[in-house]
Design an enzyme around this catalytic site. Sequence first.
Site, PDB file in Angstrom:
ATOM      1  CD  GLU A  65     -10.015  -1.317  -4.585  1.00  0.00           C
ATOM      2  OE1 GLU A  65     -10.050  -1.573  -3.367  1.00  0.00           O
ATOM      3  OE2 GLU A  65      -9.144  -0.588  -5.084  1.00  0.00           O
ATOM      4  CG  ASP A 108     -12.441  -0.182  -0.933  1.00  0.00           C
ATOM      5  OD1 ASP A 108     -13.132   0.450  -0.117  1.00  0.00           O
ATOM      6  OD2 ASP A 108     -11.228   0.018  -1.102  1.00  0.00           O
ATOM      7  CB  CYS A 129      -4.824  -8.171  -1.946  1.00  0.00           C
ATOM      8  SG  CYS A 129      -5.607  -6.799  -2.806  1.00  0.00           S
ATOM      9  NE  ARG A 162      -3.654   0.037  -2.942  1.00  0.00           N
ATOM     10  CZ  ARG A 162      -4.478  -0.186  -1.929  1.00  0.00           C
ATOM     11  NH1 ARG A 162      -5.471  -1.047  -2.064  1.00  0.00           N
ATOM     12  NH2 ARG A 162      -4.302   0.411  -0.768  1.00  0.00           N
ATOM     13  NE  ARG A 205      -4.129  -1.666   2.341  1.00  0.00           N
ATOM     14  CZ  ARG A 205      -4.380  -2.870   2.883  1.00  0.00           C
ATOM     15  NH1 ARG A 205      -3.440  -3.488   3.574  1.00  0.00           N
ATOM     16  NH2 ARG A 205      -5.559  -3.423   2.747  1.00  0.00           N
TER      17      ARG A 205
HETATM   18  C1  PEP Z   1      -9.451  -3.739  -0.485  1.00  0.00           C
HETATM   19  O1  PEP Z   1     -10.180  -2.784  -0.740  1.00  0.00           O
HETATM   20  O2  PEP Z   1      -9.860  -4.898  -0.299  1.00  0.00           O
HETATM   21  C2  PEP Z   1      -7.991  -3.561  -0.389  1.00  0.00           C
HETATM   22  C3  PEP Z   1      -7.188  -4.579  -0.288  1.00  0.00           C
HETATM   23  O3  PEP Z   1      -7.503  -2.313  -0.392  1.00  0.00           O
HETATM   24  P1  PEP Z   1      -7.590  -1.291   0.837  1.00  0.00           P
HETATM   25  O4  PEP Z   1      -7.981  -2.075   2.069  1.00  0.00           O
HETATM   26  O5  PEP Z   1      -6.241  -0.668   0.936  1.00  0.00           O
HETATM   27  O6  PEP Z   1      -8.647  -0.335   0.383  1.00  0.00           O
HETATM   28 MG    MG Z   2      -9.470  -0.927  -1.490  1.00  0.00          MG
END
Ligand code: PEP
Ligand code: MG
Length: 586
Positions: free
Chosen positions: A439, A463, A510, A340, A304
Amino acid sequence: MSEARPKMKVLKGIPAAAGIAIGKGLFLNRALPRSVQSTVGREKVEEEVAAFQRAIARSKEQIRAIRDGVVGSSSEHHQILSVHLALLEDSMLIDQTTRTIRENQFAADWAFNNVLQNLLETFHRIEDPYLRERGHDLRQIGHRVLENLAGRPMDSVAGIKEPVIVVTHDLSPADTAQFLKSPVLGFATDVGSRTSHTAITARSLAIPAVVGLERVTDEYGAAGTVIVDGEEGVVVLDPTDETIREYSEKQKAYGQRTRDLARFARLPTVTRDGKTLSLLANIEFPEEADVAMRSGASGVGLYRTEFLFLNRKDLPSEDEHFETYRRVAEKFVQNPVTFRTFDLGGDKFASQLELADEMNPAMGLRAIRFCLREKDIFKTQMRAIMRASTFGKIRMMFPMISGVAELRAAMTMVEEARTELRRKRVPFDKEMPIGIMVEIPSAAVVSDLLARETDFFSIGTNDLIQYALAIDRINEHVSYLYEPLHPAILRLIRRTVESGHDAGIPVSMCGEMAGEPLYAYLLLGLGLDELSMNATAIPRIKRILRKSMAYEAKEFAGTLLTHATAGDIGRILRKKAEDLFPDERL
Ligand code: PEP
Ligand code: MG
C-alpha cells in the site's frame, strides 16, 4: 366525510438490518418500570430478600426457557442470552441489592433499582461502544427483574399473532429471539447502534430494522401504518397512500435483488473459462463474521485488528486479543482469516495511544513503524495471533511495509514472539502464512524483492492511491483526484501481481477498489487471485466474475493500460462493462 388522517412523520435513525417492511404498528412497552422510594419494617427485611431472590430465579427461568427454545437455530442468540443469564448471576448485582435491603430496610424493588441505576451510570460513562452495550443488557434484565418483582407479566413478543411492525424503546435479545417464531415484519427502536445486539440479531434474522431513532416511541402515538426502511435508516409513521405505493415498489425491487443475489452467495467464483478466484470479507468486529459467511465469503481477507482499540484508553491484553481472534478463526473453520497487525497511528486511533501530534500523520509514526518501535505491543498481538493459529486457518499480515529492511525487522520480531511461545510451551502453527500489504508505492516498485521473503501480497488501494497520487484520502477538497484508474495505480497493481506470481505467491486486493462492481472485470484481467471486500458486495462481484471470460479480461486489461488518463480508461472500462453485463448496476 372522510375522517382526518394523522399527519405523516418521517424519522431518521441508524439502519440496522436491510430490507423494507410495511405494516401495522405495535407498541411494546419496554421503558424501565418506575419504582418509588419505600422502606419496610425490620421484621419484613428477610421477606424482601426472599422476594428479590425469587424474582431473580424467575427471571433466570424465563431467559433460560427462551434460550433453550432457540438452540440450534441461532448460536448468536444463544450466546447473547447466556450473557444475560451471567449478568443475573453477577454477585455485584445480587449481593449489593441484598445488602441494600438489609442495611437500609429498603423494599426489594427500590433497593434493586438503586443498585441498577448506579451500575448503569458506570456503564454510561464508558466510551467503548461494546462495553456500553453491556449497559443495555443490564437495563434489559433489570426491566425483567422489576416486572417479576411486581408480579406483572411483561408485554410479550410471543403473544404477537398477526404481522406487525414493533415500535419500542429498546428490545432485549430475549425479545428478538422470540421474533423467530412470531410474525414480526420489522422494528423501530429509540435506542441502539449498529453494533448493538438488537441490530446484530436483526441482521442475522433478516428482519428490516432501524435503531437509534431517539423519539420514535414519543412520535408514534397510535400510528396506524408504519414503514421501516432498513437500508436508508428511515421510519415513516402514518404514511400517505402515495408513500406506501412508493415503498411497496422499493420493497419489490429489494426482494428481487436479494433473491437474485442470494443464489450467487453459495456458488463458487469461477469465470466462464474456468479461472477460480477467492472472494473474502473485510471485517472490523468479530460479530461481522456471520454476515460475511452468509454473503458467501470464503474467508476473511482483512481483519482490521486496530478496531480492538476503539474508544479505549488501555491496551488489550494478550488473552483478550487471543479470545477475539480465536472466536473468528473458529467460525470460519477451514476458510482463511487474515489478521492484519495493528495499523495504528496516522488517522487511526491516535488519541488512544496519546501519540505526539504529527505534522503529517499519514506519513508519520504509524502501522508497522509504530509496531517496530513499540515492540511489546507488537509482540503481544503477534503471540495472540500465533496462539489462535491452532484453532483455524489463520494468516497474519503487516500493514504499510515500505521495503525489504522493514519486512526483515518485522520478521525478527516474529521469531522473538515464536521463541517466547516455545519457551512457555504454548502451541502455535509454525506454517502460518505471513504476508504483507502493498500500500506504499515503494513496496509495489520493489515487489519483486519483497516477494522472495513473504508468503503473500495484499494490495491496499486506499493507501496506495493516497501515497502514489499524493491525495489525502480523508480530505474532501482533493477527493476528485482520488483516481483508482490512474495509469500509475494500474501499473503499480500490475507490477505487484507479476512480482507475486513470478515468485509463486498469491496476490490479493483488500482496498475498497476490490468491492466496486465497475472494476471487477479489470481486476480479473490484471490477474488478482483474491479480492477482499465489504461482505455485502460479494454476491454482486461474484455474479460479474461468473459471467466473465478470464482470458478476454486479461487481453482487455493489457490494452486498457496503454491509455494515458484515468478519464479515458474509465470511459472505455464502463463501456465494456455495460456491454458485457447489461443487467448489473455498475
Ligand atoms: C488500504 O489501505 O487499502 C487498506 C485496505 O487498509 P486501510 O483502509 O485499513 O488503511
Ligand atoms: Mg491502508
